[in-house]
Scaffold this active site. Structure first.
Site, PDB file in Angstrom:
ATOM      1  N   ASP A 104       0.840  -1.193   0.000  1.00 37.48           N
ATOM      2  CA  ASP A 104       0.000   0.000   0.000  1.00 37.48           C
ATOM      3  C   ASP A 104       0.880   1.251   0.000  1.00 37.48           C
ATOM      4  OD1 ASP A 104      -2.189  -1.651   0.265  1.00 37.48           O
ATOM      5  OD2 ASP A 104      -2.273  -1.442   2.452  1.00 37.48           O
TER       6      ASP A 104
HETATM    7  N1  URA Z   1      -1.162  -5.979   3.865  1.00 30.79           N
HETATM    8  C1  URA Z   1      -1.628  -4.728   3.949  1.00 30.79           C
HETATM    9  O1  URA Z   1      -2.632  -4.479   4.588  1.00 30.79           O
HETATM   10  N2  URA Z   1      -0.963  -3.750   3.302  1.00 30.79           N
HETATM   11  C2  URA Z   1       0.166  -3.967   2.584  1.00 30.79           C
HETATM   12  O2  URA Z   1       0.728  -3.025   2.031  1.00 30.79           O
HETATM   13  C3  URA Z   1       0.628  -5.278   2.513  1.00 30.79           C
HETATM   14  C4  URA Z   1      -0.044  -6.270   3.151  1.00 30.79           C
END
Ligand code: URA
Length: 243
Positions: A104
């Site tokens: 993310d």
């Molecule tokens: N899980 C998440 O919630 N965010 C990420 O960036 C990777 C795994």
């Protein structure tokens, strides 16, 4: 020697399936002679392969690197709104690497890049996903039972999660640092899992992806893989291909 359709695909001209079509349509020649037979093997260093009379570029040698992604960058090769992407943190490379899997925008940590499509596919194929290890700072301190529930698998809105490994690493200012190892890679999975037990993620960092670990790589920096890491990946690719 590699199969003709694989060479055409590796040169970025067409997918393997489309390359087969080009071959069947008589648009491909090897050393000046039209080839319509599928499955022919060629030596990219020696044989001249043309598509519609144009020579195919030599496939780029495989390139593999990791980045310690800082928060604030999108995991994408290009963003149509011109926002910062992880590619902005890499130098100009001829190898056309791209990120494998995604983090993310606000997540930091290990992001793997390669131009080896087979390897990328093997690592992200839903049938044999590799382990990803995250450190999550969460609000409050989850009870042992709550972590056990997550480890066993819980129901998210897009279905139950596969078994995971969880551990309480430390507590600071009333918030816990949790290590969580998952194989799946659903959208915002770690955040959704921890929210479900009432402990939303405040900070998320990935520290391992399959055999690769972040080690002491500073945030915002990238490096090419070491020989041993490449060997591990090659082994994994073989194993996954055989599955
Ligand atoms: N899980 C998440 O919630 N965010 C990420 O960036 C990777 C795994």
């Amino acid at each position: 020697l590699i199969r003709l359709n694989k060479l055409i695909a590796a040169a970025g001209i067409a997918s393997r399936r489309h390359a087969d079509l080009l071959i069947q349509q008589g648009r491909v020649a090897v050393n000046g002679r039209k080839v319509t037979e599928l499955g022919l093997q060629v030596d990219p260093q020696v044989d001249l392969v043309t598509v519609d009379g144009k020579p195919t570029p030599l496939p780029a040698p495989p390139d593999c690197l990791i980045l310690n992604k800082p928060p604030g960058y999108l995991t994408t090769v290009r963003d149509s709104f011109g926002r910062p992407t992880v590619m902005d943190l890499l130098p100009q490379l001829n190898s056309r690497v791209y990120p494998v899997g995604r983090l993310d925008k606000d997540t930091s940590g290990l992001l793997f890049f390669t131009n080896d499509g087979e390897l990328a596919l093997a690592l992200t194929h839903p049938r044999h996903l590799v382990e990803k290890v995250y450190l999550a700072e969460v609000r409050g301190v989850p009870a042992k039972e709550a972590l056990q529930r997550l480890a066993a698998g819980i129901l998210l809105e897009d279905g139950p999660t596969a078994p995971a490994k969880l551990g309480l690493k430390s507590v600071k200012h009333g918030n816990a640092i949790i290590s969580i190892t998952i194989r799946e890679g659903r959208k915002r999975q770690v955040k959704r899992m921890l929210r479900t037990i009432g402990h939303p993620v405040l900070v998320l960092r990935r520290i391992a992806f399959g055999p690769l670990t972040l080690g002491a790589l500073p945030c915002g920096q990238w490096r090419r893989l070491f020989e041993e890491e490449l060997a591990e990946l090659a082994k994994l690719k073989m194993q996954l291909k055989l599955k």
